[in-house]
Scaffold this active site. Structure first.
Site, PDB file in Angstrom:
ATOM      1  N   ALA A 199      56.465  -3.478  26.250  1.00 31.79           N
ATOM      2  CA  ALA A 199      57.491  -2.562  26.738  1.00 31.79           C
ATOM      3  C   ALA A 199      56.794  -1.426  27.475  1.00 31.79           C
ATOM      4  CB  ALA A 199      58.315  -2.020  25.574  1.00 31.79           C
ATOM      5  N   MET A 200      56.912  -1.412  28.796  1.00 35.76           N
ATOM      6  CA  MET A 200      56.200  -0.430  29.618  1.00 35.76           C
ATOM      7  C   MET A 200      57.163   0.643  30.101  1.00 35.76           C
ATOM      8  SD  MET A 200      53.592  -2.928  31.723  1.00 35.76           S
ATOM      9  CE  MET A 200      52.639  -1.528  32.350  1.00 35.76           C
ATOM     10  N   SER A 201      56.890   1.886  29.677  1.00 39.13           N
ATOM     11  CA  SER A 201      57.771   3.004  30.010  1.00 39.13           C
ATOM     12  C   SER A 201      57.296   3.778  31.228  1.00 39.13           C
ATOM     13  CB  SER A 201      57.850   3.963  28.816  1.00 39.13           C
ATOM     14  OG  SER A 201      56.588   4.576  28.606  1.00 39.13           O
ATOM     15  N   GLY A 202      56.139   3.405  31.767  1.00 42.22           N
ATOM     16  CA  GLY A 202      55.590   4.155  32.893  1.00 42.22           C
ATOM     17  C   GLY A 202      54.658   5.266  32.477  1.00 42.22           C
ATOM     18  N   GLY A 203      54.493   5.477  31.172  1.00 36.16           N
ATOM     19  CA  GLY A 203      53.599   6.514  30.666  1.00 36.16           C
ATOM     20  C   GLY A 203      52.232   5.960  30.326  1.00 36.16           C
TER      21      GLY A 203
ATOM     22  N   ASP B 180      50.714   5.833  27.401  1.00 32.70           N
ATOM     23  CA  ASP B 180      50.608   5.104  26.139  1.00 32.70           C
ATOM     24  C   ASP B 180      50.906   3.616  26.308  1.00 32.70           C
ATOM     25  OD1 ASP B 180      49.927   7.422  24.753  1.00 32.70           O
ATOM     26  OD2 ASP B 180      52.026   7.930  24.379  1.00 32.70           O
ATOM     27  N   SER B 181      52.059   3.279  26.858  1.00 35.49           N
ATOM     28  CA  SER B 181      52.404   1.868  27.014  1.00 35.49           C
ATOM     29  C   SER B 181      51.502   1.186  28.037  1.00 35.49           C
ATOM     30  CB  SER B 181      53.877   1.716  27.412  1.00 35.49           C
ATOM     31  OG  SER B 181      54.146   2.380  28.620  1.00 35.49           O
TER      32      SER B 181
ATOM     33  N   CYS C 234      68.003   4.389  19.872  1.00 37.04           N
ATOM     34  CA  CYS C 234      67.463   3.535  20.932  1.00 37.04           C
ATOM     35  C   CYS C 234      66.502   2.505  20.345  1.00 37.04           C
ATOM     36  CB  CYS C 234      66.765   4.377  21.987  1.00 37.04           C
ATOM     37  SG  CYS C 234      66.033   3.405  23.334  1.00 37.04           S
TER      38      CYS C 234
ATOM     39  N   GLY D 298      53.941   1.245  23.011  1.00 36.81           N
ATOM     40  CA  GLY D 298      52.944   2.304  22.923  1.00 36.81           C
ATOM     41  C   GLY D 298      53.214   3.303  21.821  1.00 36.81           C
TER      42      GLY D 298
ATOM     43  N   CYS E 148      65.830  11.030  27.169  1.00 35.30           N
ATOM     44  CA  CYS E 148      65.638  10.445  28.496  1.00 35.30           C
ATOM     45  C   CYS E 148      66.838  10.595  29.421  1.00 35.30           C
ATOM     46  CB  CYS E 148      65.234   8.979  28.377  1.00 35.30           C
ATOM     47  SG  CYS E 148      66.528   7.893  27.727  1.00 35.30           S
TER      48      CYS E 148
END
Length: 350
Positions: free
Chosen positions: A6-10, A12-13, A102, A126, A198
């Site tokens: 799961a990639m959030s764009g930050g 950590d992920s 969420c 992440g 968010c």
């Protein structure tokens, strides 16, 4: 293994994906498009974990790592399971935690189900938490970095789901994660963290709620019922808050002790009146399914608040120490040392 990250764009992920790829796993990046696309003003002003800019950052990282990347649209489901309950809770005088919802009803429910159906072995995120093998199966534990620990948000996970989840960063500090990001040459290595809701622009929660909910002015009273002033709408206040009342009849500081939405009143008091020793919980769940009661544990009643020794029995928590400002709607998470036992939602405090 074949792993969906799961990639959030930050950072950590992104590091989680890079680490798993470096370990030889078959990695695919997935971002959940949860952002209300028709709200372009808010989308432009916010860079949260599921914003439009986050999607582009995640895509850039996936391209650099040369891994497949997909964006799944769960906007409708996110609205139904997170945003609408968020609004209802404030109208009822509660203080919700949408990140808990969420994780419980979108990321580790809808997303995890789809990941498994598509034949992936694991879903990785992440989050700063650890899944460790215990005598009875997988257990959820706090991260080694106390300052970044996110286990509070994950108390709802059961053993079946924990067996399908990876948290590659649970044994690292944030500094180590950023060092890895620089070593991998990730374009988000120095990206600032987002700890906001968010779908709410930064620092504008009251403005967001006032523009979407039917709020009306009402009385501010003390615990004895004496009227002291006027509030702007019960949905704009939370237990423990000490601002936003305007001028009251007596000098402060005053704190919100209770939000009485049915009567449209805010009850305020002095700081010591926030102290509670008994907590009633609803929607309680335990990772093992059931636990023996009474259960001696440590309870965390706000994200990152210190854990307090407590005894859980029959949907109630008896605290060994007073806690200031237990807000209905917030999660109460129960621990045994570093191990997460389960938790529930605060319904009342006394």
């Amino acid at each position: 293994m074949r792993i969906a990250v799961a990639m959030s764009g930050g950072v950590d992920s992104s590091v989680a994906a890079a680490l798993l790829q470096a370990q030889g796993h078959d990695v695919v990046g997935v971002t959940l498009q949860q952002w209300p696309r028709d709200d372009s003003e808010e989308a432009a002003s916010h860079g949260g974990c599921c914003s439009l800019s986050a999607v582009e950052d995640a895509r850039r990282v996936a391209t650099m790592l040369d891994i497949p990347y997909y964006c799944w649209n769960l906007e409708r489901e996110f609205g139904e399971r997170v945003i609408e309950p968020f609004h209802r809770a404030y109208l009822e005088g509660r203080t919700p935690n949408p990140c808990v919802r969420c994780n419980a009803f979108v990321r580790f429910d809808l997303m995890l189900t789809r990941v498994v159906e598509l034949g992936f072995d694991r879903l990785a995120t992440g989050h700063y938490a650890r899944v460790l093998q215990g005598p009875g199966g997988p257990e959820l534990h706090t991260a080694l970095d106390d300052a970044k620990d996110q286990s509070y948000m994950l108390y709802h996970l059961d053993r079946e789901r924990l067996a399908r989840i990876l948290f590659p960063l649970g044994g690292m500090t944030k500094r180590e994660v950023r060092e890895h990001a620089r070593e991998f040459g990730l374009p988000v290595a120095n990206k600032a963290e987002s700890q906001e809701i968010c779908f709410v622009p930064r620092g504008r929660t009251a403005r967001y709620l006032a523009s979407r909910l039917p709020v009306r002015a009402g009385a501010v009273v003390d615990v004895g019922g004496r009227e002291l002033g006027t509030h702007r709408g019960t949905a704009l206040y939370t237990v423990g808050q000490r601002s936003g009342f305007g001028d009251l009849a007596e000098p402060g500081p005053w704190y919100v002790i209770r939000v009485d939405a049915p009567s449209n009143r805010i009850v305020v008091g002095r700081r010591e009146e926030l102290a509670v020793r008994e907590i009633a919980l609803e929607d309680v769940s335990f990772i093992e399914g059931t636990v023996p009661e009474p259960l001696a544990c440590e309870a965390r009643l706000r994200y990152h608040s210190p854990a307090i020794p407590a005894v859980y029995e029959g949907g109630r928590l008896a605290l060994e120490e007073a806690f200031l400002g237990a807000a209905p709607g917030q999660a109460a998470v129960l621990y045994s040392g570093s191990r997460v036992l389960g938790g529930g939602i605060i319904s009342a405090a006394a």
